[in-house]
Scaffold this motif. Sequence first.
Motif, mmCIF file in Angstrom:
data_model
loop_
_atom_site.group_PDB
_atom_site.id
_atom_site.type_symbol
_atom_site.label_atom_id
_atom_site.label_comp_id
_atom_site.label_asym_id
_atom_site.label_seq_id
_atom_site.Cartn_x
_atom_site.Cartn_y
_atom_site.Cartn_z
ATOM 1 N N LYS A 135 -19.758 -25.622 18.165
ATOM 2 C CA LYS A 135 -19.974 -24.879 19.403
ATOM 3 C C LYS A 135 -20.205 -23.393 19.158
ATOM 4 O O LYS A 135 -20.607 -22.669 20.076
ATOM 5 C CB LYS A 135 -18.777 -25.070 20.346
ATOM 6 C CG LYS A 135 -18.664 -26.488 20.885
ATOM 7 C CD LYS A 135 -17.502 -26.620 21.868
ATOM 8 C CE LYS A 135 -17.423 -28.033 22.433
ATOM 9 N NZ LYS A 135 -16.309 -28.190 23.400
ATOM 10 N N THR A 136 -19.966 -22.934 17.925
ATOM 11 C CA THR A 136 -20.205 -21.527 17.605
ATOM 12 C C THR A 136 -21.643 -21.285 17.152
ATOM 13 O O THR A 136 -22.031 -20.132 16.951
ATOM 14 C CB THR A 136 -19.246 -21.063 16.497
ATOM 15 O OG1 THR A 136 -19.376 -21.930 15.369
ATOM 16 C CG2 THR A 136 -17.807 -21.090 16.987
ATOM 17 N N GLU A 137 -22.438 -22.353 16.962
ATOM 18 C CA GLU A 137 -23.831 -22.204 16.538
ATOM 19 C C GLU A 137 -24.708 -21.818 17.725
ATOM 20 O O GLU A 137 -24.522 -22.330 18.840
ATOM 21 C CB GLU A 137 -24.348 -23.502 15.919
ATOM 22 C CG GLU A 137 -23.708 -23.850 14.594
ATOM 23 C CD GLU A 137 -24.219 -25.164 14.036
ATOM 24 O OE1 GLU A 137 -24.474 -25.235 12.822
ATOM 25 O OE2 GLU A 137 -24.354 -26.139 14.808
ATOM 26 N N LEU A 138 -25.674 -20.917 17.478
ATOM 27 C CA LEU A 138 -26.664 -20.619 18.515
ATOM 28 C C LEU A 138 -27.512 -21.858 18.739
ATOM 29 O O LEU A 138 -28.049 -22.439 17.789
ATOM 30 C CB LEU A 138 -27.540 -19.442 18.093
ATOM 31 C CG LEU A 138 -27.010 -18.041 18.366
ATOM 32 C CD1 LEU A 138 -27.966 -16.993 17.797
ATOM 33 C CD2 LEU A 138 -26.823 -17.808 19.865
ATOM 34 N N PHE A 139 -27.672 -22.247 19.998
ATOM 35 C CA PHE A 139 -28.311 -23.519 20.321
ATOM 36 C C PHE A 139 -29.037 -23.394 21.652
ATOM 37 O O PHE A 139 -28.632 -22.633 22.532
ATOM 38 C CB PHE A 139 -27.238 -24.611 20.399
ATOM 39 C CG PHE A 139 -27.742 -25.970 20.790
ATOM 40 C CD1 PHE A 139 -28.482 -26.731 19.912
ATOM 41 C CD2 PHE A 139 -27.458 -26.490 22.056
ATOM 42 C CE1 PHE A 139 -28.941 -27.990 20.273
ATOM 43 C CE2 PHE A 139 -27.904 -27.746 22.422
ATOM 44 C CZ PHE A 139 -28.648 -28.500 21.534
ATOM 45 N N ALA A 140 -30.132 -24.137 21.787
ATOM 46 C CA ALA A 140 -30.858 -24.191 23.052
ATOM 47 C C ALA A 140 -31.424 -25.592 23.226
ATOM 48 O O ALA A 140 -31.760 -26.259 22.238
ATOM 49 C CB ALA A 140 -31.984 -23.156 23.091
ATOM 50 N N PHE A 141 -31.524 -26.031 24.460
ATOM 51 C CA PHE A 141 -32.100 -27.345 24.735
ATOM 52 C C PHE A 141 -33.013 -27.275 25.951
ATOM 53 O O PHE A 141 -32.788 -26.492 26.867
ATOM 54 C CB PHE A 141 -31.006 -28.397 24.942
ATOM 55 C CG PHE A 141 -30.141 -28.170 26.167
ATOM 56 C CD1 PHE A 141 -30.420 -28.796 27.377
ATOM 57 C CD2 PHE A 141 -29.030 -27.330 26.111
ATOM 58 C CE1 PHE A 141 -29.633 -28.587 28.494
ATOM 59 C CE2 PHE A 141 -28.238 -27.115 27.225
ATOM 60 C CZ PHE A 141 -28.527 -27.746 28.426
ATOM 61 N N TYR A 142 -34.058 -28.094 25.903
ATOM 62 C CA TYR A 142 -34.969 -28.211 27.043
ATOM 63 C C TYR A 142 -34.510 -29.397 27.885
ATOM 64 O O TYR A 142 -34.130 -30.437 27.353
ATOM 65 C CB TYR A 142 -36.401 -28.406 26.545
ATOM 66 C CG TYR A 142 -37.450 -28.086 27.588
ATOM 67 C CD1 TYR A 142 -37.570 -26.793 28.092
ATOM 68 C CD2 TYR A 142 -38.323 -29.065 28.066
ATOM 69 C CE1 TYR A 142 -38.530 -26.485 29.040
ATOM 70 C CE2 TYR A 142 -39.286 -28.761 29.013
ATOM 71 C CZ TYR A 142 -39.386 -27.477 29.501
ATOM 72 O OH TYR A 142 -40.334 -27.166 30.456
#
Length: 462
Positions: free
Chosen positions: A217-224
């Motif tokens: 949960k500390t990783e930069l992440f994005a979802f469409y």
Amino acid sequence: MKKILSIIALAAVIYSTIVYTSGCAQISAPTGGPTDSIPPKLVKAAPDLYSTGFSGNRITLTFNENIDVQELQNNLIISPAQKTSPTISYNRKSLSIRLKDSLQPNTTYSIDFGNAIKDVHEGNILKNFTYVFATGKAIDSLTLSGKVTLAETGKTDSTIQVLLYRNTNDTAVQKTKADYIARVDGNGQFQFRFLPEKNFRLFALKDGDGSKTYNAKTELFAFYDTTVNPATNINTIQLFAYAEQKPDNNKNISVLKPAAEKKLKYIAGTTGQIQDLLLPFELSFNNPLQLFDTAKTLLTDSNFKPIRVYQSKIDQSRKIVTIQTNWIPGATYNYIIQKEAVQDSAGNYLSRTDTLRFSTKNTADYGTVTLRFSNLDFSLNPVIQFSDGETVKYSYPVISSEWTSKLFPPGEYALSILYDNNKNGKWDPGKYLSGTQPEKVANLNLKLAVKANWDNERDIRL
């Protein structure tokens, strides 16, 4: 005799000429011509670039000059991805690729070298060189492009990678590696090329542990939110990256708690300073308090007349006490704390009752800030943010086209707009498992220098 005189005269002329010109010219080594700034050029490929019906496992690339290949691990991207990395070797002008995995039928492959290939002598980089071939009868030619923005700041991060999955299951990004990977440039832009007409799931990730999956949960992440198809998604896709949790940099650090001091003491936050009109008065204690009795404290004006409306609070560490009221500019206050008002965990009280006298700043110590907005959507609950470096120092809801603060601390601030969906006054990250996108911040790319005792105005058009 005349002949000898003539020779002497000629020698004198030559000597005087040398003396004259030596002061006006310098002898230098011949230059080697202009510096080579041209990167290597591919002159031959076996099989040919954009070959179809590929069935082998070896590729040879020949360039017009000697090459050097560096940092392949950070540059090489093969799409669709292979379980085992190929073997890549080079010698002088030739580069050889040996594929170790079996190839999928009717599939277009691309081997993107990024900035790994350069010439030997000048180091000119052959930027984003990509070798493409297909196992089927045609090269897939569809593209998919977009932009990744950091949701919390509105800025970009070029170390993020964008991921495409043929497996459209929600958990694929957490369990398996992506089929296609694209880099993000300095402006946050990305583009996938040589794609087939299929549905994909689209993500962005700053991989923290090298697993190439989203598992922290500390990783930069994005979802469409939905699947994408390069045949129908012709507009630029927007992805907003977030970290659901902030990294705990002290997680693995063992800290020994200092032993409690035998005497209970405190430091007043405004000692030698003037109290800020916008902040609470603060007392910092050397030991955690087990008792804080507000009935044995008192805030007064300069004539020791009690201030009836004020708040006293103790923080979670139980070492900091704050006193807040509507401070009057340029006024003097007294804070009286009896020695029995506080007690630490060892049972220690203060050594004596004390009276702290302090004064507040004047309104002239602050600036007046007026911002006038155009095209701001108030239905999105905008909040104006003032940042110093990476820290948001002040934030205020904006409910009309003009916002004013008559007491604003001087300094230079970067401006941004937070669209506060839940109206809690702060930025909230997304949650992939619940399908919740992060709140978004628009970076206005504006600096505001606030001067004391000055009207600071700015028109902002979004």
